[in-house]
Design an enzyme around this catalytic site. Sequence first.
Site, short mmCIF file in Angstrom:
data_model
loop_
_atom_site.label_atom_id
_atom_site.label_comp_id
_atom_site.label_asym_id
_atom_site.label_seq_id
_atom_site.Cartn_x
_atom_site.Cartn_y
_atom_site.Cartn_z
N GLY A 120 0.78 -1.22 0.00
CA GLY A 120 0.00 0.00 0.00
C GLY A 120 0.82 1.28 0.00
CG HIS A 121 4.10 3.80 1.92
ND1 HIS A 121 5.39 4.20 1.66
CD2 HIS A 121 3.52 4.84 2.54
CE1 HIS A 121 5.57 5.42 2.14
NE2 HIS A 121 4.46 5.82 2.67
CG PHE A 122 3.14 5.36 -2.44
CD1 PHE A 122 2.09 5.82 -1.68
CD2 PHE A 122 4.39 5.92 -2.25
CE1 PHE A 122 2.27 6.85 -0.77
CE2 PHE A 122 4.58 6.96 -1.34
CZ PHE A 122 3.52 7.42 -0.59
#
Length: 148
Positions: A49-51
């Site tokens: 999720g990052h990124f």
Amino acid sequence: MPTLNIDEIISCHTHRYPILLVDRVVDFTPEKSIKAIKNVTVNEPHFMGHFPDFPVMPGVLIVEAMAQVGGILAFQSAPKDQEFLVFFTGIDGVRFRKPVRPGDQLVFELTCLRRRGHVWKFRGEAFVDGNLVCEGTLMATLMPKDAG
């Protein structure tokens, strides 16, 4: 030039995967300084999720890894006749200079600025390929395990 492999790090550290962020200690001088590495891999959970389209290691995890390295120095410098836990207690002046990406190897260098009893203050720097990516001042304290 004392070193610690992952088994020795685990034996003196309370963290485990996925939050243990130190792979090897390549040098340390008790009560003075430490140099350690963390190999950054794309399969670490935060990269989902990052990124997703441009994976970057979260700065908070770089600082956490730096704090863990300082904790190892404090723990390795502590008297061996008592068991301790290491707690991260402060952070000042942290700056991020460049992103850290999968495939990078973070090299942490921490120097003890001051020690009073069980309270430590460190100057920390993190490098990738010799380039400074993060720096700051960190504090930690050793707490005897039996202090409850």
